[in-house]
Design a protein around this motif. Sequence first.
Motif, PDB file in Angstrom:
ATOM      1  N   GLY A 118       0.797  -1.221   0.000  1.00  0.00           N
ATOM      2  CA  GLY A 118       0.000   0.000   0.000  1.00  0.00           C
ATOM      3  C   GLY A 118       0.824   1.262   0.000  1.00  0.00           C
ATOM      4  N   HIS A 119       0.635   2.102  -1.042  1.00  0.00           N
ATOM      5  CA  HIS A 119       1.366   3.368  -1.044  1.00  0.00           C
ATOM      6  C   HIS A 119       0.579   4.504  -1.705  1.00  0.00           C
ATOM      7  CE1 HIS A 119       2.669   1.468  -4.900  1.00  0.00           C
ATOM      8  NE2 HIS A 119       2.671   2.716  -5.352  1.00  0.00           N
ATOM      9  N   GLU A 120      -0.680   4.280  -2.022  1.00  0.00           N
ATOM     10  CA  GLU A 120      -1.524   5.366  -2.521  1.00  0.00           C
ATOM     11  C   GLU A 120      -2.648   5.561  -1.505  1.00  0.00           C
ATOM     12  OE1 GLU A 120      -0.881   4.870  -7.340  1.00  0.00           O
ATOM     13  OE2 GLU A 120      -2.910   4.826  -6.530  1.00  0.00           O
ATOM     14  N   ALA A 121      -2.593   6.664  -0.749  1.00  0.00           N
ATOM     15  CA  ALA A 121      -3.503   6.772   0.386  1.00  0.00           C
ATOM     16  C   ALA A 121      -4.016   8.183   0.609  1.00  0.00           C
ATOM     17  CB  ALA A 121      -2.818   6.287   1.671  1.00  0.00           C
ATOM     18  N   VAL A 122      -5.272   8.241   1.033  1.00  0.00           N
ATOM     19  CA  VAL A 122      -5.837   9.411   1.707  1.00  0.00           C
ATOM     20  C   VAL A 122      -6.046   8.986   3.154  1.00  0.00           C
ATOM     21  CG1 VAL A 122      -7.856  10.905   1.930  1.00  0.00           C
ATOM     22  CG2 VAL A 122      -6.916  10.403  -0.335  1.00  0.00           C
ATOM     23  N   ALA A 123      -5.665   9.859   4.085  1.00  0.00           N
ATOM     24  CA  ALA A 123      -5.674   9.475   5.493  1.00  0.00           C
ATOM     25  C   ALA A 123      -6.199  10.607   6.366  1.00  0.00           C
ATOM     26  CB  ALA A 123      -4.256   9.088   5.940  1.00  0.00           C
ATOM     27  N   GLU A 124      -6.485  10.269   7.610  1.00  0.00           N
ATOM     28  CA  GLU A 124      -6.900  11.249   8.616  1.00  0.00           C
ATOM     29  C   GLU A 124      -5.758  11.436   9.610  1.00  0.00           C
ATOM     30  OE1 GLU A 124     -10.053  11.626  12.322  1.00  0.00           O
ATOM     31  OE2 GLU A 124     -10.504  10.269  10.669  1.00  0.00           O
ATOM     32  N   VAL A 125      -5.422  12.671   9.902  1.00  0.00           N
ATOM     33  CA  VAL A 125      -4.353  12.966  10.852  1.00  0.00           C
ATOM     34  C   VAL A 125      -4.848  12.664  12.262  1.00  0.00           C
ATOM     35  CG1 VAL A 125      -2.817  14.745  11.777  1.00  0.00           C
ATOM     36  CG2 VAL A 125      -3.434  14.764   9.338  1.00  0.00           C
ATOM     37  N   VAL A 126      -4.071  11.853  13.011  1.00  0.00           N
ATOM     38  CA  VAL A 126      -4.478  11.500  14.371  1.00  0.00           C
ATOM     39  C   VAL A 126      -3.527  12.040  15.436  1.00  0.00           C
ATOM     40  CG1 VAL A 126      -5.719   9.439  13.616  1.00  0.00           C
ATOM     41  CG2 VAL A 126      -3.310   9.256  14.249  1.00  0.00           C
ATOM     42  N   GLN A 127      -2.298  12.417  15.047  1.00  0.00           N
ATOM     43  CA  GLN A 127      -1.347  12.964  16.017  1.00  0.00           C
ATOM     44  C   GLN A 127      -0.284  13.743  15.255  1.00  0.00           C
ATOM     45  OE1 GLN A 127       0.279  10.004  18.658  1.00  0.00           O
ATOM     46  NE2 GLN A 127       1.480  11.456  19.851  1.00  0.00           N
ATOM     47  N   ILE A 128       0.135  14.888  15.808  1.00  0.00           N
ATOM     48  CA  ILE A 128       1.153  15.705  15.147  1.00  0.00           C
ATOM     49  C   ILE A 128       2.269  16.054  16.127  1.00  0.00           C
ATOM     50  CG2 ILE A 128      -0.420  16.682  13.434  1.00  0.00           C
ATOM     51  CD1 ILE A 128      -0.589  19.212  15.130  1.00  0.00           C
ATOM     52  N   GLY A 129       3.451  16.338  15.574  1.00  0.00           N
ATOM     53  CA  GLY A 129       4.583  16.746  16.384  1.00  0.00           C
ATOM     54  C   GLY A 129       4.477  18.195  16.817  1.00  0.00           C
ATOM     55  N   ALA A 130       5.335  18.582  17.752  1.00  0.00           N
ATOM     56  CA  ALA A 130       5.256  19.896  18.380  1.00  0.00           C
ATOM     57  C   ALA A 130       5.489  21.042  17.405  1.00  0.00           C
ATOM     58  CB  ALA A 130       6.272  19.978  19.519  1.00  0.00           C
ATOM     59  N   GLU A 131       6.234  20.811  16.315  1.00  0.00           N
ATOM     60  CA  GLU A 131       6.570  21.889  15.389  1.00  0.00           C
ATOM     61  C   GLU A 131       5.736  21.861  14.117  1.00  0.00           C
ATOM     62  OE1 GLU A 131      10.771  22.110  14.684  1.00  0.00           O
ATOM     63  OE2 GLU A 131      11.258  21.619  16.771  1.00  0.00           O
ATOM     64  N   VAL A 132       4.744  21.000  14.061  1.00  0.00           N
ATOM     65  CA  VAL A 132       3.896  20.903  12.869  1.00  0.00           C
ATOM     66  C   VAL A 132       2.831  21.989  12.905  1.00  0.00           C
ATOM     67  CG1 VAL A 132       2.244  19.454  11.624  1.00  0.00           C
ATOM     68  CG2 VAL A 132       4.303  18.437  12.603  1.00  0.00           C
ATOM     69  N   SER A 133       2.720  22.742  11.810  1.00  0.00           N
ATOM     70  CA  SER A 133       1.739  23.827  11.754  1.00  0.00           C
ATOM     71  C   SER A 133       0.817  23.758  10.538  1.00  0.00           C
ATOM     72  CB  SER A 133       2.464  25.188  11.741  1.00  0.00           C
ATOM     73  OG  SER A 133       3.323  25.287  10.617  1.00  0.00           O
ATOM     74  N   GLY A 134       1.165  22.939   9.551  1.00  0.00           N
ATOM     75  CA  GLY A 134       0.393  22.918   8.317  1.00  0.00           C
ATOM     76  C   GLY A 134      -0.830  22.039   8.342  1.00  0.00           C
ATOM     77  N   VAL A 135      -0.897  21.078   9.250  1.00  0.00           N
ATOM     78  CA  VAL A 135      -2.052  20.200   9.362  1.00  0.00           C
ATOM     79  C   VAL A 135      -2.448  20.097  10.823  1.00  0.00           C
ATOM     80  CG1 VAL A 135      -1.509  18.848   7.295  1.00  0.00           C
ATOM     81  CG2 VAL A 135      -0.602  18.122   9.511  1.00  0.00           C
ATOM     82  N   ARG A 136      -3.705  19.709  11.050  1.00  0.00           N
ATOM     83  CA  ARG A 136      -4.220  19.545  12.409  1.00  0.00           C
ATOM     84  C   ARG A 136      -4.832  18.156  12.555  1.00  0.00           C
ATOM     85  NH1 ARG A 136      -8.197  24.558  12.960  1.00  0.00           N
ATOM     86  NH2 ARG A 136      -8.850  23.630  10.968  1.00  0.00           N
ATOM     87  N   VAL A 137      -4.951  17.714  13.784  1.00  0.00           N
ATOM     88  CA  VAL A 137      -5.614  16.438  14.052  1.00  0.00           C
ATOM     89  C   VAL A 137      -7.034  16.498  13.495  1.00  0.00           C
ATOM     90  CG1 VAL A 137      -6.490  14.914  15.860  1.00  0.00           C
ATOM     91  CG2 VAL A 137      -4.201  15.920  16.062  1.00  0.00           C
TER      92      VAL A 137
END
Length: 411
Positions: free
Chosen positions: A117-136
């Motif tokens: 599997g390498h073609e995916a649409v996904a839901e963000v469930v956790q982000i790192g402290a410096e991530v600003s472009g996406v949200r959970v």
Amino acid sequence: MPDNRGGLIRPRTAAGHYARLLSPNVLSAARVGLERDVTMRANRIANAVRVARRPGHTRMRGLIASPGGALRWRAVPSPAPPGPLGALVRPIAVATCDADRAMMLGRSIFPLPLHLGHEAVAEVVQIGAEVSGVRVGDRVVVPFQISCGQCTACRRGHTANCLSVPPTSMYGFGLSGGLWGGALADLMAVPFADAMLVGLPAGLAPTAATGVADNICDAYRQIAPHLPGLLAADPDTQVLLVGRIDDKDPLTSATVLFAALFARALGATHISVVDARPAFQERAAALGFQTLDPRHPRDWPVAALTVDATGTPAGLRNVLRHTAPDGICTCVWSMHRRGNIPLQAGYMRNLTLHIGRSHIRSHIPDVLDLMVTGRFQPELVTTNEASFDDAPAALREHCYGDALKTILTTQ
């Protein structure tokens, strides 16, 4: 042994698969992954192996392809919590790539077993402290190539050759891709969330956008950089797209149809497609494209823009013969060491030949824009849909039936 319902080739046994991995073509391809910073690649693989063997490490399900056509959900290591720049995402829709059938049958250059599997649409469930472009909670396209967004290659848009990770770092290609895991899993780890993840526009179905992570963007780069200029010079520009010329070839040709759809979306009216498989020909004709017989290349047009997706040196030479003077040919999915290219003819006719992989992340925004406006509808190529729970059976159907594109969802 699985049956052969679709008339396609059978899977290789373990002995046949591993023996084939010692062929000159495969060994030559393997050397490419070791051309730069062997230590980085070795460390990456060693770390993945250590995590997999760590006692007490939490597990999740992952779909594993093994020699002999075996496809099973297995317990695989869960990703660690993301670092400052990373994210964890939950796949909600995963598509087959044109290479997946060959991989599942053990008839590719990629060693089995591997996490598919390498073609995916996904839901963000956790982000790192410096991530600003996406949200959970965001729904995102996950490009299959790993890229940092900051190195000199990434800043030039050459995200397939990111310098921060080993060469050919990819999801879903097992050892050859650096053991980054696969999209057919409960979770995926994204090391550079802001650089890699692209939000899914409102109104676009995840099932329509899954292929954007690879095949759809690959098709886009075959057409979009070249066609507008050609059409400006000649509105009657011919486009010729040549897929597999052997009806027993294990690779599918969904990308050829995506490329034809892009050519139409960008204004071409003379689009011809070639592929030996009846299912492809039927779908292409239903979409309104001219289908040509691969056995009679003399009937093919000479086109200003051609795409060679035959995967063979002889096929490339044939497509080059049908590329018009001052024309452009893009060669994709050729894994042969040599091609015996007719250089003299190419020189005299001023041909442009582009060989290489697509820089997927760079093309995703433009592709999604075409989808939002309705000019490009990749769902027209989808042939099969099933749930994650039914993935092993659905992928067996993909391997032994006439599927072009199979979508698996968690919903």
